[in-house]
Design an enzyme around this catalytic site. Structure first.
Site, PDB file in Angstrom:
ATOM      1  N   ASP A 169       0.828  -1.202   0.000  1.00 59.36           N
ATOM      2  CA  ASP A 169       0.000   0.000   0.000  1.00 59.36           C
ATOM      3  C   ASP A 169       0.866   1.256   0.000  1.00 59.36           C
ATOM      4  O   ASP A 169       1.749   1.431   0.838  1.00 59.36           O
ATOM      5  CB  ASP A 169      -0.925  -0.004   1.218  1.00 59.36           C
ATOM      6  CG  ASP A 169      -1.944   1.117   1.159  1.00 59.36           C
ATOM      7  OD1 ASP A 169      -1.657   2.193   1.706  1.00 59.36           O
ATOM      8  OD2 ASP A 169      -3.021   0.924   0.550  1.00 59.36           O
ATOM      9  N   ARG A 170       0.593   2.137  -0.957  1.00 59.27           N
ATOM     10  CA  ARG A 170       1.408   3.330  -1.128  1.00 59.27           C
ATOM     11  C   ARG A 170       1.198   4.318   0.022  1.00 59.27           C
ATOM     12  O   ARG A 170       2.147   4.887   0.556  1.00 59.27           O
ATOM     13  CB  ARG A 170       1.066   4.023  -2.460  1.00 59.27           C
ATOM     14  CG  ARG A 170       1.664   3.374  -3.697  1.00 59.27           C
ATOM     15  CD  ARG A 170       1.149   1.966  -3.975  1.00 59.27           C
ATOM     16  NE  ARG A 170      -0.307   1.946  -4.150  1.00 59.27           N
ATOM     17  CZ  ARG A 170      -1.072   0.863  -4.007  1.00 59.27           C
ATOM     18  NH1 ARG A 170      -0.542  -0.298  -3.640  1.00 59.27           N
ATOM     19  NH2 ARG A 170      -2.375   0.912  -4.196  1.00 59.27           N
ATOM     20  N   THR A 171      -0.059   4.533   0.396  1.00 60.44           N
ATOM     21  CA  THR A 171      -0.349   5.471   1.479  1.00 60.44           C
ATOM     22  C   THR A 171       0.273   5.019   2.789  1.00 60.44           C
ATOM     23  O   THR A 171       0.853   5.828   3.533  1.00 60.44           O
ATOM     24  CB  THR A 171      -1.870   5.643   1.645  1.00 60.44           C
ATOM     25  OG1 THR A 171      -2.386   6.345   0.504  1.00 60.44           O
ATOM     26  CG2 THR A 171      -2.211   6.439   2.900  1.00 60.44           C
ATOM     27  N   CYS A 205      -2.191   5.174 -10.945  1.00 58.94           N
ATOM     28  CA  CYS A 205      -2.297   5.265  -9.488  1.00 58.94           C
ATOM     29  C   CYS A 205      -1.679   6.588  -9.081  1.00 58.94           C
ATOM     30  O   CYS A 205      -0.469   6.785  -9.247  1.00 58.94           O
ATOM     31  CB  CYS A 205      -1.597   4.106  -8.785  1.00 58.94           C
ATOM     32  SG  CYS A 205      -1.527   4.287  -6.975  1.00 58.94           S
ATOM     33  N   ASN A 206      -2.488   7.504  -8.578  1.00 63.05           N
ATOM     34  CA  ASN A 206      -1.976   8.823  -8.216  1.00 63.05           C
ATOM     35  C   ASN A 206      -0.929   8.760  -7.123  1.00 63.05           C
ATOM     36  O   ASN A 206       0.123   9.395  -7.209  1.00 63.05           O
ATOM     37  CB  ASN A 206      -3.135   9.718  -7.772  1.00 63.05           C
ATOM     38  CG  ASN A 206      -3.987  10.204  -8.920  1.00 63.05           C
ATOM     39  OD1 ASN A 206      -3.662  11.176  -9.579  1.00 63.05           O
ATOM     40  ND2 ASN A 206      -5.088   9.508  -9.171  1.00 63.05           N
ATOM     41  N   LYS A 247     -12.298  -0.083  -2.077  1.00 62.51           N
ATOM     42  CA  LYS A 247     -11.244  -1.098  -1.992  1.00 62.51           C
ATOM     43  C   LYS A 247     -11.722  -2.356  -1.270  1.00 62.51           C
ATOM     44  O   LYS A 247     -11.403  -3.475  -1.673  1.00 62.51           O
ATOM     45  CB  LYS A 247     -10.008  -0.520  -1.291  1.00 62.51           C
ATOM     46  CG  LYS A 247      -9.176   0.425  -2.158  1.00 62.51           C
ATOM     47  CD  LYS A 247      -7.926   0.860  -1.428  1.00 62.51           C
ATOM     48  CE  LYS A 247      -7.037   1.784  -2.259  1.00 62.51           C
ATOM     49  NZ  LYS A 247      -6.394   1.094  -3.390  1.00 62.51           N
ATOM     50  N   CYS A 300      -7.398  10.335  -7.018  1.00 57.44           N
ATOM     51  CA  CYS A 300      -7.255   8.920  -6.653  1.00 57.44           C
ATOM     52  C   CYS A 300      -8.055   8.121  -7.663  1.00 57.44           C
ATOM     53  O   CYS A 300      -9.192   8.485  -8.003  1.00 57.44           O
ATOM     54  CB  CYS A 300      -7.768   8.676  -5.237  1.00 57.44           C
ATOM     55  SG  CYS A 300      -7.807   6.924  -4.766  1.00 57.44           S
TER      56      CYS A 300
END
Length: 244
Positions: free
Chosen positions: A48-50, A84-85, A168, A198
């Site tokens: 997960d990027r966040t 994907c931002n 998600k 997003c």
């Protein structure tokens, strides 16, 4: 395969599916052979990027992304897209790792504002906590001469609920919630345009479209740019085939 591009997707998978769906729908094809040539890397297990951006002790998605870009670059695509931002936090390192152009979705989205809403002064951004924290949109918006407006804590809580709890986790779009958070940005925060920063929000716009508020859909803009470049490549291909 020649004359193709590569999509580094899977972040998340349903959002990538939305990007592909819109790309295919907008392709002016009358038979199978007139659709676009592309490779889709649906790397769903990218961390997960966040989570990483907010806490660097978490698994680093850059490692997986660099592997994908380098592997695919060896196949010599014409360009890359990264729908994907939040992953654009790593854009400079990813682009530096390959000799193939990588489209910059946030930059393209901001450039679209002038065309769609030429009188814009205040630009709002709604996105994941990671995208807001890494500031990938901040620089693009400010460099373009706009006033940057970020969501309040209340709006951001709604946004994260829609992205993570609904889309998600459940593949569900709460149309009322989606409309409310965009409306809050326009009416309460006085935004002249609101960027959907997003791809899950782009998925929400596809399934529960908002037509009466000034939205810039980053994924939709990326679809149009992808199509423009891919068709240009196809035209060049057809020209040389005909000439030979």
């Amino acid at each position: 395969m020649k004359n193709f591009f590569t999509i580094i997707g899977g972040m998340g998978t349903m959002a990538t599916e939305s990007y592909i769906h819109q790309l295919n729908l907008r392709t002016p094809a009358n038979n199978d052979q007139e659709y676009l040539n592309y490779i889709l890397v649906n790397h769903a297990t990218v961390p997960d990027r966040t989570a990483y951006i907010l806490d660097n002790s978490k698994p680093n998605p850059k490692i997986s992304l660099l592997e994908d870009f380098k592997q695919q670059a060896s196949l010599k695509p014409d360009f890359f897209t990264l729908p994907c931002n939040t992953a654009h936090y790593f854009y400079d390192e990813l682009q530096a790792a390959v000799d193939v152009p990588v489209l910059h979705m946030p930059r393209l989205a901001v450039e679209q504002i002038k065309q769609d809403y030429p009188n814009t002064k205040r630009v709002g951004i709604i996105a994941t906590n990671g995208t807001l924290h890494d500031g990938v949109y901040d620089k693009e918006i400010l460099d373009a001469g706009y006033e940057l407006v970020k969501p309040t804590a209340e709006i951001q809580a709604k946004t994260m609920e829609l992205i993570y709890d609904d889309i998600k986790e459940k593949d569900y779009v709460d149309g009322k919630l989606f409309y409310e958070l965009v409306e809050d940005m326009v009416k309460d925060e006085k935004c002249d345009a609101v960027i959907l920063g997003c791809t899950e929000l782009s998925l929400a716009q596809e399934r529960e479209p908002i037509t009466d508020l000034p939205i810039i859909d980053s994924q939709s803009v990326l679809v149009d740019k992808t199509l423009e470049l891919a068709l240009k490549t196809q035209k060049n291909k057809w020209f040389f085939v005909k000439k030979d």
